[in-house]
Design an enzyme around this catalytic site. Sequence first.
Site, mmCIF file in Angstrom:
data_model
loop_
_atom_site.group_PDB
_atom_site.id
_atom_site.type_symbol
_atom_site.label_atom_id
_atom_site.label_comp_id
_atom_site.label_asym_id
_atom_site.label_seq_id
_atom_site.Cartn_x
_atom_site.Cartn_y
_atom_site.Cartn_z
ATOM 1 N N ASN A 43 -0.943 4.914 4.531
ATOM 2 C CA ASN A 43 -2.174 4.940 5.829
ATOM 3 C C ASN A 43 -2.466 3.439 5.767
ATOM 4 O OD1 ASN A 43 -1.561 7.341 6.447
ATOM 5 N ND2 ASN A 43 -3.188 8.511 5.618
ATOM 6 N N VAL A 44 -2.789 2.990 7.134
ATOM 7 C CA VAL A 44 -3.395 1.782 7.204
ATOM 8 C C VAL A 44 -4.772 1.646 7.651
ATOM 9 C CG1 VAL A 44 -1.285 0.534 7.633
ATOM 10 C CG2 VAL A 44 -2.467 1.384 9.334
ATOM 11 N N HIS A 81 1.344 0.169 2.651
ATOM 12 C CA HIS A 81 1.697 -0.465 3.912
ATOM 13 C C HIS A 81 0.656 -1.227 4.673
ATOM 14 C CE1 HIS A 81 4.810 3.245 4.234
ATOM 15 N NE2 HIS A 81 5.064 2.350 3.320
ATOM 16 N N ASN A 122 1.446 20.040 2.418
ATOM 17 C CA ASN A 122 1.907 19.468 3.706
ATOM 18 C C ASN A 122 1.933 20.552 4.812
ATOM 19 O OD1 ASN A 122 2.752 16.899 4.890
ATOM 20 N ND2 ASN A 122 4.582 18.080 5.507
HETATM 21 C C1 BV8 Z 1 10.935 -2.061 2.430
HETATM 22 C C2 BV8 Z 1 3.135 0.338 8.688
HETATM 23 C C3 BV8 Z 1 12.435 -3.562 1.441
HETATM 24 C C4 BV8 Z 1 2.696 0.081 10.088
HETATM 25 C C5 BV8 Z 1 4.888 1.809 8.202
HETATM 26 C C6 BV8 Z 1 15.514 2.545 0.702
HETATM 27 C C7 BV8 Z 1 14.747 1.806 -0.075
HETATM 28 C C8 BV8 Z 1 13.982 0.840 0.544
HETATM 29 C C9 BV8 Z 1 14.121 0.706 1.782
HETATM 30 C C10 BV8 Z 1 14.543 1.556 2.773
HETATM 31 C C11 BV8 Z 1 15.402 2.400 2.270
HETATM 32 N N1 BV8 Z 1 16.073 3.132 3.302
HETATM 33 C C12 BV8 Z 1 15.448 2.619 4.349
HETATM 34 C C13 BV8 Z 1 14.778 1.616 4.087
HETATM 35 C C14 BV8 Z 1 14.069 0.932 5.121
HETATM 36 C C15 BV8 Z 1 12.728 1.548 5.594
HETATM 37 C C16 BV8 Z 1 12.552 3.095 5.862
HETATM 38 O O1 BV8 Z 1 12.206 3.919 4.772
HETATM 39 N N2 BV8 Z 1 13.337 3.560 6.797
HETATM 40 C C17 BV8 Z 1 13.332 5.023 6.872
HETATM 41 C C18 BV8 Z 1 12.542 5.410 8.218
HETATM 42 C C19 BV8 Z 1 14.653 5.429 6.633
HETATM 43 N N3 BV8 Z 1 11.704 0.941 4.602
HETATM 44 C C20 BV8 Z 1 11.256 -0.159 4.964
HETATM 45 O O2 BV8 Z 1 11.432 -0.874 5.596
HETATM 46 C C21 BV8 Z 1 9.851 -0.480 3.912
HETATM 47 N N4 BV8 Z 1 10.297 -1.864 3.465
HETATM 48 O O3 BV8 Z 1 11.528 -1.072 1.710
HETATM 49 O O4 BV8 Z 1 11.436 -3.507 1.982
HETATM 50 C C22 BV8 Z 1 13.829 -3.441 2.062
HETATM 51 C C23 BV8 Z 1 13.838 -3.936 3.479
HETATM 52 C C24 BV8 Z 1 14.989 -3.669 4.210
HETATM 53 C C25 BV8 Z 1 16.116 -2.893 3.676
HETATM 54 C C26 BV8 Z 1 16.003 -2.250 2.451
HETATM 55 C C27 BV8 Z 1 14.880 -2.741 1.664
HETATM 56 C C28 BV8 Z 1 8.737 -0.599 4.690
HETATM 57 C C29 BV8 Z 1 8.286 0.800 5.176
HETATM 58 C C30 BV8 Z 1 6.931 0.588 5.856
HETATM 59 C C31 BV8 Z 1 6.927 0.638 7.308
HETATM 60 N N5 BV8 Z 1 5.594 0.653 7.714
HETATM 61 N N6 BV8 Z 1 3.910 1.638 8.701
HETATM 62 C C32 BV8 Z 1 2.097 0.903 10.994
HETATM 63 O O5 BV8 Z 1 1.230 1.967 10.196
HETATM 64 O O6 BV8 Z 1 2.203 0.888 12.128
HETATM 65 S S1 BV8 Z 1 5.675 3.302 8.203
HETATM 66 C C33 BV8 Z 1 4.784 4.380 8.831
HETATM 67 O O7 BV8 Z 1 5.563 5.898 8.367
HETATM 68 C C34 BV8 Z 1 3.365 4.736 8.358
HETATM 69 O O8 BV8 Z 1 3.099 3.893 7.387
HETATM 70 C C35 BV8 Z 1 3.540 6.034 7.844
HETATM 71 O O9 BV8 Z 1 2.280 6.279 7.111
HETATM 72 C C36 BV8 Z 1 4.795 6.201 7.247
HETATM 73 C C37 BV8 Z 1 5.351 7.426 6.879
HETATM 74 O O10 BV8 Z 1 4.944 8.361 7.734
HETATM 75 P P1 BV8 Z 1 3.982 9.703 7.358
HETATM 76 O O11 BV8 Z 1 2.870 8.980 6.676
HETATM 77 O O12 BV8 Z 1 4.961 10.671 6.586
HETATM 78 O O13 BV8 Z 1 3.918 10.203 8.610
HETATM 79 P P2 BV8 Z 1 4.693 11.272 9.459
HETATM 80 O O14 BV8 Z 1 3.984 11.632 10.625
HETATM 81 O O15 BV8 Z 1 6.011 10.821 9.197
HETATM 82 O O16 BV8 Z 1 4.515 12.703 8.687
HETATM 83 C C38 BV8 Z 1 2.945 13.183 8.571
HETATM 84 C C39 BV8 Z 1 3.249 14.699 7.757
HETATM 85 O O17 BV8 Z 1 1.982 15.097 7.498
HETATM 86 C C40 BV8 Z 1 4.036 15.589 8.531
HETATM 87 O O18 BV8 Z 1 5.062 16.015 7.577
HETATM 88 C C41 BV8 Z 1 3.060 16.601 8.971
HETATM 89 O O19 BV8 Z 1 3.666 17.860 8.836
HETATM 90 C C42 BV8 Z 1 1.943 16.515 8.057
HETATM 91 N N7 BV8 Z 1 0.781 16.975 8.490
HETATM 92 C C43 BV8 Z 1 -0.061 16.797 9.640
HETATM 93 N N8 BV8 Z 1 -1.000 17.204 9.785
HETATM 94 C C44 BV8 Z 1 -1.376 17.553 8.544
HETATM 95 C C45 BV8 Z 1 -0.200 17.616 7.750
HETATM 96 N N9 BV8 Z 1 -0.016 17.664 6.324
HETATM 97 C C46 BV8 Z 1 -1.433 18.372 5.753
HETATM 98 N N10 BV8 Z 1 -2.429 18.454 6.298
HETATM 99 C C47 BV8 Z 1 -2.529 18.101 7.761
HETATM 100 N N11 BV8 Z 1 -3.754 18.248 8.438
#
Ligand code: BV8
Length: 261
Positions: A118-119, A135, A229
């Site tokens: 989280n940011v 992040h 979660n």
């Molecule tokens: C990188 C900041 C090197 C900005 C964000 C393998 C290895 C490395 C990289 C990759 C890889 N495979 C793919 C990649 C590339 C990519 C990636 O992971 N893509 C995914 C989509 C497949 N990763 C990257 O690019 C990272 N960089 O590794 O650099 C590199 C580069 C290129 C290629 C290879 C390597 C950078 C990733 C960071 C991106 N920036 N945010 C901003 O905030 O705007 S990510 C963004 O998603 C947020 O930070 C967020 O936090 C994050 C993850 O999401 P979640 O926090 O999980 O939130 P979400 O809504 O998805 O889920 C919430 C959950 O809470 C739900 O399940 C829900 O049910 C639950 N919930 C809801 N309410 C509650 C609850 N649980 C409990 N209580 C509640 N009350």
Amino acid sequence: MQPQTPDILRLIASKLCPPNSRAAHVMVLTGAGISAESGLRTFRGSERDMFTLWKDFDPQTLATPEAFGRDPEMVSRWYDWRRLGCLAAEPNAGHLALARLERFITGNGGSFTLLTQNVDRLHQRAGSRNVVELHGSIIEWRCTRTGMLSTPPTTAFESFPPKSAAGALLRPNVVWFGEMLPEAALAAAADGLERVEVFFSIGTSSVVYPAAGFVHQANAAGAFTVEINAEDTPISRAVDRTIRGAAGTILPALLQQLGNP
Ligand code: BV8
């Protein structure tokens, strides 16, 4: 809470604070879900109303350097709108419980590292000390020419895209998709994952890497791993225990099992 939750929480409490021993080395990974109860919408949740102004935009397509390069005005408006939402939000019971857990664990000879995706800086405002921002932070912005960090005022930017003192574009100091995570954050995560004994994944859909891979490293280190979660995720079958429900309810209940420190 589900009927089996109290038993699972008792088991977790015994792992956190084994009888006649120091407290455990604990790591927590949080995602947008832990801030949901503060009114900050998640990234992939169905409740899109929070992004009323942005309902046609997918955060994943906006959180990239390419989107910023194409349309710095739109992307900086979206981030400034989110920044003001984060400033107006308050830490919730889940954030506060993690800050209390950190004090309890470190006060009993253990260690505590909070890795957050989280940011919004709500963990820090709740009193958590050892917070690793994987992040970055939306509260700080960065000059795209000098790299200089600045904290904008608590009001909206007056013009978009905002400019730095050097006259260059300002961008939020967050990690966009395709950008490397901060070296210091990765080093802190790697260091903790070598000796972690209890690992929590809380409020994250576990689809963004490298954070989503940390639980596997914790398992490899022999840690007791827990997911808290609201829904199933790709790691739900990889952890020792998974608890369905709201972090703001489950985490205070865990503190109760520890004698409400
Ligand atoms: C990188 C900041 C090197 C900005 C964000 C393998 C290895 C490395 C990289 C990759 C890889 N495979 C793919 C990649 C590339 C990519 C990636 O992971 N893509 C995914 C989509 C497949 N990763 C990257 O690019 C990272 N960089 O590794 O650099 C590199 C580069 C290129 C290629 C290879 C390597 C950078 C990733 C960071 C991106 N920036 N945010 C901003 O905030 O705007 S990510 C963004 O998603 C947020 O930070 C967020 O936090 C994050 C993850 O999401 P979640 O926090 O999980 O939130 P979400 O809504 O998805 O889920 C919430 C959950 O809470 C739900 O399940 C829900 O049910 C639950 N919930 C809801 N309410 C509650 C609850 N649980 C409990 N209580 C509640 N009350």
